[in-house]
Design an enzyme around this catalytic site. Structure first.
Site, short mmCIF file in Angstrom:
data_model
loop_
_atom_site.label_atom_id
_atom_site.label_comp_id
_atom_site.label_asym_id
_atom_site.label_seq_id
_atom_site.Cartn_x
_atom_site.Cartn_y
_atom_site.Cartn_z
N THR A 1 36.61 27.31 32.31
CA THR A 1 35.29 26.69 32.14
C THR A 1 34.38 27.31 33.20
O THR A 1 34.87 28.02 34.08
CB THR A 1 35.37 25.15 32.34
OG1 THR A 1 35.80 24.91 33.67
CG2 THR A 1 36.31 24.50 31.34
N LEU B 1 34.49 27.66 38.79
CA LEU B 1 35.51 28.61 39.25
C LEU B 1 36.86 27.91 39.47
O LEU B 1 36.95 26.97 40.26
CB LEU B 1 35.05 29.27 40.56
CG LEU B 1 36.04 30.25 41.18
CD1 LEU B 1 36.19 31.51 40.33
CD2 LEU B 1 35.62 30.61 42.60
N HIS C 1 46.07 31.18 38.06
CA HIS C 1 45.56 31.19 39.43
C HIS C 1 46.71 30.87 40.38
O HIS C 1 47.44 29.89 40.18
CB HIS C 1 44.44 30.15 39.59
CG HIS C 1 43.90 30.11 40.98
ND1 HIS C 1 43.03 31.04 41.46
CD2 HIS C 1 44.16 29.25 42.00
CE1 HIS C 1 42.76 30.77 42.73
NE2 HIS C 1 43.43 29.69 43.07
C1 GAR Z 1 48.51 36.94 40.11
O1 GAR Z 1 49.25 36.33 41.12
C2 GAR Z 1 47.40 36.02 39.62
O2 GAR Z 1 47.73 34.67 39.71
C3 GAR Z 1 46.31 36.36 40.58
O3 GAR Z 1 46.39 37.74 40.77
C4 GAR Z 1 47.73 38.16 40.60
C5 GAR Z 1 47.73 39.29 39.61
O4 GAR Z 1 48.98 39.91 39.55
N1 GAR Z 1 45.03 35.96 40.06
C6 GAR Z 1 44.02 35.58 40.81
O5 GAR Z 1 44.06 35.56 42.03
C7 GAR Z 1 42.77 35.20 40.03
N2 GAR Z 1 41.88 34.48 40.87
P1 GAR Z 1 49.28 40.92 38.37
O6 GAR Z 1 48.12 41.93 38.31
O7 GAR Z 1 50.56 41.60 38.80
O8 GAR Z 1 49.42 40.15 37.10
#
Ligand code: GAR
Length: 210
Positions: free
Chosen positions: A141, A144, A109
């Site tokens: 878990t 969220l 995250h």
């Molecule tokens: C990442 O920065 C990840 O932390 C975030 O989406 C991006 C995906 O990048 N995830 C979230 O926001 C989940 N809530 P990627 O598709 O290039 O790996």
């Protein structure tokens, strides 16, 4: 060797970092399948280039979150994976889905949790005038972005930063820490027990390592 299924919704740069670490044998595991809730995302192209089977299950084809999650779980379970990795998977998960994979599902995250769960984390950090931001790997878990934290990485926010600058700085850190945590899991060093994360049988402190 552990079997890993990766869930994606976007560009898949974290998926790529994990595929690369498996190929370099830094992780004692293999990505056996990639699942996306969206067609036409670059993550699917990355899977294709790595010869990894992929499946698109669109949430738009299901009348409820429960039905959608059941269909995804059915597809995941065909692979009998040891580990499920959420890598930019932009769906809220039902408790049934999460509990089905208790102790074997990880998420990354883009914030220093417990700060900024949910969406638009980089924008929120800039708007708040934060001097630093970062990313967190945690067990999943039902709450969220609330599962036990394993590892965090911090990045600075500079005064003239645009959101994209911060996004890229965070992603560069994610590509370092996510494969590291997956490596720990795959060599049985990392566990979740009674809602707490353990590395080498030591409880990980509340804000994780890093
Ligand atoms: C990442 O920065 C990840 O932390 C975030 O989406 C991006 C995906 O990048 N995830 C979230 O926001 C989940 N809530 P990627 O598709 O290039 O790996």
């Amino acid at each position: 060797m552990k079997k890993i299924v990766v869930l994606v919704s976007g560009s898949g740069s974290n998926l790529q970092a994990i595929i690369d670490a498996c190929e370099r044998q830094q992780i004692d595991g293999n990505v056996v399948a990639v699942m996306s809730n969206k067609a036409d995302v670059f993550a699917l192209e990355r899977a294709r280039l790595a010869n990894i089977p992929s499946h698109v299950i669109s949430h738009l084809d299901y009348s409820s979150r429960e039905r959608f999650d059941k269909a995804v779980a059915k597809q995941i379970d065909d692979y009998q994976p040891d580990l499920i990795i959420l890598a930019g998977y932009m769906r809220i998960l039902t408790a049934d889905f999460v509990n089905h994979y208790a102790g074997k599902m990880l998420n990354i995250h883009p914030s220093l949790l417990p700060k900024y769960p949910g969406l638009h984390t980089h924008h929120r950090a800039i708007e708040a005038g934060d001097k630093e931001h970062g990313t967190t790997v945690h067990f999943v878990t039902p709450e969220l972005d609330g599962g036990p934290i394993i590892l965090q990485a911090k990045v600075p926010i500079f005064i003239d930063d645009e959101e994209q600058d911060v996004i890229e700085r965070v992603l560069a850190q994610e590509h370092q820490i996510y494969p590291m945590v997956v490596k720990w899991f795959c060599c049985d060093r990392l566990k979740m027990l009674n809602g707490k994360a353990y590395l080498d049988n030591q409880e990980i402190p509340a804000y994780g390592y890093g």
